[in-house]
Design an enzyme around this catalytic site. Structure first.
Site, mmCIF file in Angstrom:
data_model
loop_
_atom_site.group_PDB
_atom_site.id
_atom_site.type_symbol
_atom_site.label_atom_id
_atom_site.label_comp_id
_atom_site.label_asym_id
_atom_site.label_seq_id
_atom_site.Cartn_x
_atom_site.Cartn_y
_atom_site.Cartn_z
ATOM 1 N N ASP A 49 0.833 -1.198 0.000
ATOM 2 C CA ASP A 49 0.000 0.000 0.000
ATOM 3 C C ASP A 49 0.873 1.256 0.000
ATOM 4 O O ASP A 49 1.682 1.463 0.916
ATOM 5 C CB ASP A 49 -0.899 -0.014 1.236
ATOM 6 N N ASP A 50 0.706 2.095 -1.015
ATOM 7 C CA ASP A 50 1.401 3.394 -1.114
ATOM 8 C C ASP A 50 2.904 3.259 -1.338
ATOM 9 O O ASP A 50 3.662 4.201 -1.066
ATOM 10 C CB ASP A 50 1.173 4.250 0.136
ATOM 11 N N CYS A 89 -6.240 4.347 -3.551
ATOM 12 C CA CYS A 89 -6.240 2.902 -3.366
ATOM 13 C C CYS A 89 -7.466 2.137 -3.847
ATOM 14 O O CYS A 89 -7.337 1.195 -4.623
ATOM 15 C CB CYS A 89 -5.958 2.578 -1.915
ATOM 16 N N HIS A 159 -10.651 -2.940 1.500
ATOM 17 C CA HIS A 159 -11.036 -1.559 1.176
ATOM 18 C C HIS A 159 -11.857 -1.453 -0.105
ATOM 19 O O HIS A 159 -11.732 -0.509 -0.884
ATOM 20 C CB HIS A 159 -9.777 -0.682 1.066
ATOM 21 N N ASP A 308 -0.330 -0.264 -5.036
ATOM 22 C CA ASP A 308 -1.667 0.157 -5.459
ATOM 23 C C ASP A 308 -1.698 1.571 -6.014
ATOM 24 O O ASP A 308 -2.630 1.946 -6.731
ATOM 25 C CB ASP A 308 -2.685 0.003 -4.332
ATOM 26 N N ASN A 309 -0.712 2.401 -5.672
ATOM 27 C CA ASN A 309 -0.613 3.759 -6.228
ATOM 28 C C ASN A 309 0.762 4.300 -5.877
ATOM 29 O O ASN A 309 1.566 3.624 -5.224
ATOM 30 C CB ASN A 309 -1.720 4.685 -5.698
#
Length: 482
Positions: A49-50, A89, A159, A308-309
Site C-alpha cells: 500500500d502506497d 487505493c 477496502h 496500489d498507487n
C-alpha cells in the site's frame, strides 16, 4: 453498463460433502479440498500500500534496504513503466482484481470514513455518484481461478466495500484482516486506538495468542505462510495485501533506530519510520519466498510484487517523478512491478513498455490455463508477451479520476499515447501535455506549443470516457459565479 455475470460459486461445501469431510473454519477450509492438476501454477500476489516507484533498492533507492525484493528482481522481470489505474487505493484495487478500469466498474474514488466522496462546497464539479464498493457482477481473479480449482486467500487490506462485499463475497475462500477501512488504527497489537469510533475487529485474525508488540505486517505474513503450508499440494492464489506502508507511520523500534542513524549520517531528511516500514515489507517478502522453497513449490509459483498507487509525497521521495499519491502526475500513478514466472523471461531483465495493474488479471488467468478472451470487457492485457519477448501492439492508457483527493484537490483525467501524456484538469479547467521520454519529471508543459496534439489527445480521452464510463462527474449547480 457492464453486463451482469454470474459469480463463480463457492464450491468447497459441495466438495466437502462429496468426500465426507466435515467443514472446517474458514482459516483451514481449503486444506480439505482435493488436489487439482499439479501442472497448474500457484500465484502469489503481494500488493504493498502506497509503495513509491523509487522505494526499492532495485528501483534506485539508496536509503531503503530491500535485499530480498532486490534479489527477487534479479530472478524476475521488472517493469519500469508500470502504472496503477488510479492515484488512490480503492479504485486501483478494483481494477487490479477485475482487469477493468475504475470508470468501467463505477468505482472511481476511494472509500472514506465519512461514507461519501469529498469535494469543496464551492467546487467546479460534483464527483460521480458511483458505488464505492465492488459489485458482484464483476468477476475477480479469485472467482476466475476458483473455476480452475484454485484455493484462494485474501490476507490484509481489502477496502472495496462494507461487510457484504468483503473477500468471501468475491470468490476468496479465506479472508484474514480484510474489511471496509483502508488503514489500521495501529500497526501494533491489539491493532486498535482507544476512543476511535471506527475501530473494527479484523476478520479471522485470532488474537488469542497475540501479545503486546506484535506487528501487523509480521502477523499477516504469518497468516500467509500458514495458507501456503496448508495448500502446498494443490494450486493456490495468495493475495497478500499489506496495509504497510500506508499511514499511520509505525514500525518496530529497532528498525526505526537503525534508519535514524542512517539518515543522520546522510542528512537526507527522509522519514526513518517509513524507511523501517519498507524494510518490514521486504522481510515479509523474503519469508514468503523462503516458505515456498521449503514447501517445494517455488518452481511452480508465479510471484508478483506491485503497489496500489504512487508514494505519499509527504513521507517518501518520488523524484525524479513529479508529485505523489492522489495526483495524476507520474509520482501518483507510476509504481513498482516485479514478476517472477518460472521458466519464462530472462532473469533480471527490464521491460520499459507501459503496463498497468489491470494487466494482472488476464496474465494470472492465462497462467491458470484460462483464456483472457473469455472474460467480458477487460481493459487489461496479459503481460506474457512482454515477459517472453513476444509481439506487443502499442496501446493508449487512460485514467479517469474526477475527485478531490486529500493530497491534490485536482480532479481530472489523463491519457498516455506513445511518449506523450495529456492531463485534463476539471477544476480549474485546463490541459497539460508532457513528453515523458524527454521529460520524466513533467516539468515542461507543451500544451500551448503543441496545441493540435493536445486537442487530439483530449478528444481521444473524452471519447473513451463517453463510451466506457457510465457514471461521470457533472458541473456543480450551486457553485457561486466568479
Amino acid at each position: 453498463m457492464q453486463r451482469a455475470r454470474r459469480r463463480a460459486p463457492n464450491r468447497w461445501p459441495a466438495i466437502a460433502a462429496l468426500f465426507g469431510c466435515a467443514l472446517l473454519p474458514a482459516g483451514v477450509a481449503s486444506a480439505v479440498a482435493p488436489a487439482a492438476s499439479p501442472a497448474l501454477l500457484n500465484v502469489v500476489l503481494v500488493l504493498v500500500d502506497d509503495l513509491g516507484w523509487r522505494d526499492l533498492g532495485c528501483q534506485g533507492s539508496d536509503l531503503y534496504e530491500t535485499p530480498r525484493i532486490d534479489a527477487l528482481a534479479a530472478e524476475a522481470v521488472r517493469f519500469t513503466q508500470a502504472y496503477s489505474n488510479c492515484p488512490v487505493c480503492s479504485p486501483s484495487r478494483a481494477a487490479l482484481l477485475t482487469g477493468q478500469y475504475p470508470g468501467r466498474v463505477g468505482f472511481t474514488g476511494h472509500i472514506t470514513a465519512i461514507g461519501r466522496h469529498r469535494h469543496p462546497s464551492d467546487s467546479a464539479i460534483l464527483p460521480p455518484a458511483d458505488f464505492m464498493y465492488l459489485r458482484d457482477e464483476f468477476v475477480t481473479i479469485a472467482e476466475a481461478l476458483g473455476t480452475a480449482g484454485y484455493a484462494s486467500a485474501s490476507i490484509g487490506k481489502w477496502h472495496l466495500g462494507a461487510e457484504s462485499n468483503w473477500p468471501l463475497s468475491h470468490g476468496f475462500d479465506l479472508n484474514v484482516a480484510g474489511h471496509t477501512h483502508g488503514s489500521p488504527a495501529s500497526y501494533f497489537f491489539p491493532y486498535r486506538r482507544p476512543g476511535q469510533a471506527w475501530n473494527p475487529d479484523m476478520p479471522n485474525l485470532d488474537l488469542s495468542a497475540s501479545s503486546e508488540g506484535e506487528y501487523l505486517t509480521s502477523r499477516l505474513t504469518d497468516e500467509a505462510l500458514q495458507f501456503v503450508e496448508r495448500n502446498r499440494d494443490r494450486p493456490f492464489f495468495l493475495y497478500l495485501s499489506h496495509y504497510a506502508v500506508h499511514t499511520p507511520l509505525q514500525a518496530p523500534d529497532h528498525l526505526v533506530r537503525k534508519y535514524r542513524g542512517k539518515i543522520a549520517e546522510s542528512a537526507s531528511g527522509a522519514n526513518p519510520v517509513y524507511a523501517a516500514m519498507v524494510e518490514s515489507v521486504d522481510t515479509s517478502v523474503g519469508r514468503i519466498l523462503d516458505r515456498l522453497e521449503a514447501a517445494g513449490v517455488a518452481d511452480r509459483t508465479v510471484f508478483i510484487l506491485a503497489s496500489d498507487n504512487g508514494g505519499l509525497a509527504s513521507v517518501t521521495a518520488n523524484a525524479p517523478l513529479r508529485a505523489g499519491k492522489g495526483h495524476l502526475y507520474e509520482g501518483g500513478i507510476r509504481v513498482p512491478l516485479i514478476v517472477r514466472w518460472p521458466g519464462h523471461g530472462n532473469p533480471g531483465s527490464v521491460v520499459r513498455t507501459p503496463v498497468t495493474n489491470a494487466d494482472l488479471f488476464p496474465f494470472i488467468a492465462e497462467v491458470a490455463g484460462l483464456a483472457p478472451s473469455s472474460f467480458d470487457h477487460l481493459d487489461g492485457r496479459s503481460l506474457s508477451p512482454l515477459i517472453d519477448g513476444g509481439p506487443w501492439t502499442p496501446r493508449e492508457l487512460v485514467w479517469y479520476y474526477p475527485h478531490y483527493s486529500p493530497q491534490a484537490q485536482a480532479p481530472g483525467a489523463a491519457i498516455l499515447s506513445g511518449g506523450n501524456k495529456l492531463i485534463e484538469f476539471y477544476d480549474p479547467p485546463r490541459v497539460e501535455l508532457y513528453r515523458l521520454e524527454d521529460d520524466l519529471g513533467e516539468s515542461e508543459d507543451l500544451a500551448l506549443q503543441e496545441a493540435a496534439l493536445a486537442e487530439s489527445l483530449r478528444a481521444k480521452l473524452n471519447a473513451w470516457i463517453e463510451a466506457n464510463v457510465p457514471l461521470r462527474h457533472r458541473p456543480n449547480p450551486t457553485r457561486k459565479r466568479r
